[in-house]
Motif scaffolding. Sequence first.
Motif, PDB file in Angstrom:
ATOM      1  N   ALA A  93     -10.322  -3.969  -3.203  1.00  0.00           N
ATOM      2  CA  ALA A  93      -9.560  -2.782  -3.609  1.00  0.00           C
ATOM      3  C   ALA A  93      -8.311  -2.621  -2.742  1.00  0.00           C
ATOM      4  CB  ALA A  93     -10.438  -1.539  -3.515  1.00  0.00           C
ATOM      5  N   VAL A  94      -8.436  -2.902  -1.451  1.00  0.00           N
ATOM      6  CA  VAL A  94      -7.285  -2.822  -0.551  1.00  0.00           C
ATOM      7  C   VAL A  94      -6.223  -3.835  -0.968  1.00  0.00           C
ATOM      8  CG1 VAL A  94      -6.493  -3.265   1.811  1.00  0.00           C
ATOM      9  CG2 VAL A  94      -8.559  -1.909   1.421  1.00  0.00           C
ATOM     10  N   LEU A  95      -6.653  -5.049  -1.310  1.00  0.00           N
ATOM     11  CA  LEU A  95      -5.704  -6.076  -1.734  1.00  0.00           C
ATOM     12  C   LEU A  95      -5.027  -5.695  -3.048  1.00  0.00           C
ATOM     13  CD1 LEU A  95      -7.615  -9.358  -0.867  1.00  0.00           C
ATOM     14  CD2 LEU A  95      -5.807  -8.224   0.417  1.00  0.00           C
ATOM     15  N   ASP A  96      -5.768  -5.085  -3.946  1.00  0.00           N
ATOM     16  CA  ASP A  96      -5.174  -4.636  -5.206  1.00  0.00           C
ATOM     17  C   ASP A  96      -4.117  -3.563  -4.951  1.00  0.00           C
ATOM     18  OD1 ASP A  96      -6.805  -6.385  -6.562  1.00  0.00           O
ATOM     19  OD2 ASP A  96      -8.292  -4.851  -7.121  1.00  0.00           O
ATOM     20  N   ASP A  97      -4.422  -2.653  -4.011  1.00  0.00           N
ATOM     21  CA  ASP A  97      -3.446  -1.625  -3.645  1.00  0.00           C
ATOM     22  C   ASP A  97      -2.207  -2.266  -3.019  1.00  0.00           C
ATOM     23  OD1 ASP A  97      -5.135   0.341  -4.554  1.00  0.00           O
ATOM     24  OD2 ASP A  97      -5.915   0.856  -2.563  1.00  0.00           O
ATOM     25  N   THR A  98      -2.435  -3.277  -2.174  1.00  0.00           N
ATOM     26  CA  THR A  98      -1.320  -3.975  -1.540  1.00  0.00           C
ATOM     27  C   THR A  98      -0.436  -4.643  -2.588  1.00  0.00           C
ATOM     28  OG1 THR A  98      -2.753  -4.461   0.359  1.00  0.00           O
ATOM     29  CG2 THR A  98      -0.683  -5.656   0.218  1.00  0.00           C
ATOM     30  N   ALA A  99      -1.068  -5.275  -3.556  1.00  0.00           N
ATOM     31  CA  ALA A  99      -0.316  -5.947  -4.617  1.00  0.00           C
ATOM     32  C   ALA A  99       0.552  -4.953  -5.391  1.00  0.00           C
ATOM     33  CB  ALA A  99      -1.276  -6.660  -5.565  1.00  0.00           C
TER      34      ALA A  99
END
Length: 238
Positions: free
Chosen positions: A122-128
């Motif tokens: 989820a953090v990586l999706d937010d970063t993207a």
Amino acid sequence: MSRTDEVVDGVRRMIVDGELGPGDRLPVEKDLADRLGVSRGSLREGVRALTVLGVLDTRQGDGTYVTSLDPARLMSSLQFVVDLHGDTSARPFHAVRRVLETEAAGLAAHRITPEAVAEARAVLDDTAAVVARRTVDHEAFMAADVAFHRIVAAQAGNPVLEALVEALEGRTVRERRWRSRHEAGVEERTLRDHEAIWRALAAGDAEAARVRMAAHLLDVEETLPGAEDTDDADGAED
């Protein structure tokens, strides 16, 4: 040794010897001062020093207690030391962080829970989503970056290692901010690095997790202030 140091050492010995433990109340001021052979003023100075270090907690009207002695709380003084150093000290501190986080990634690959894998995803999706914007929100990017590294450190299963990584994070957060504003494409590269680390963690591949984390942090280290000077010095020796 100063009187204040004697107080610090005396209380430390009481904790190490098992006379005092986490949550225990210290003896009343007069009795403790007599036992340690110091004045009440010196005792208070020593107690203040131990409070700053996170060892003691003074409660108004209730006395002084030993804290939980949680590593994260005790390591907060290290973060203060790290924060005091200027940009010229960034690389040595970051090199220590690289060693610690590389090992943390390997340990996390064996221990990470499905919930943590999902949280990191989820953090990586937010970063993207942040990176995809026309103008990157640097603060949001930094927050997501820090969140990802904290998940990895927490999943290593070693509270001391986690606390050390956290203590070094204050400095590295500022260096990442500098990097994101001065190097084109750093956000996209960082996201790719994190994705590779996440895949290794999700697969439970400890060696790949270590390699990916080490490569990522070495890339960060090579762009920190002072890197060019170090490279020039290395080249002069060849």
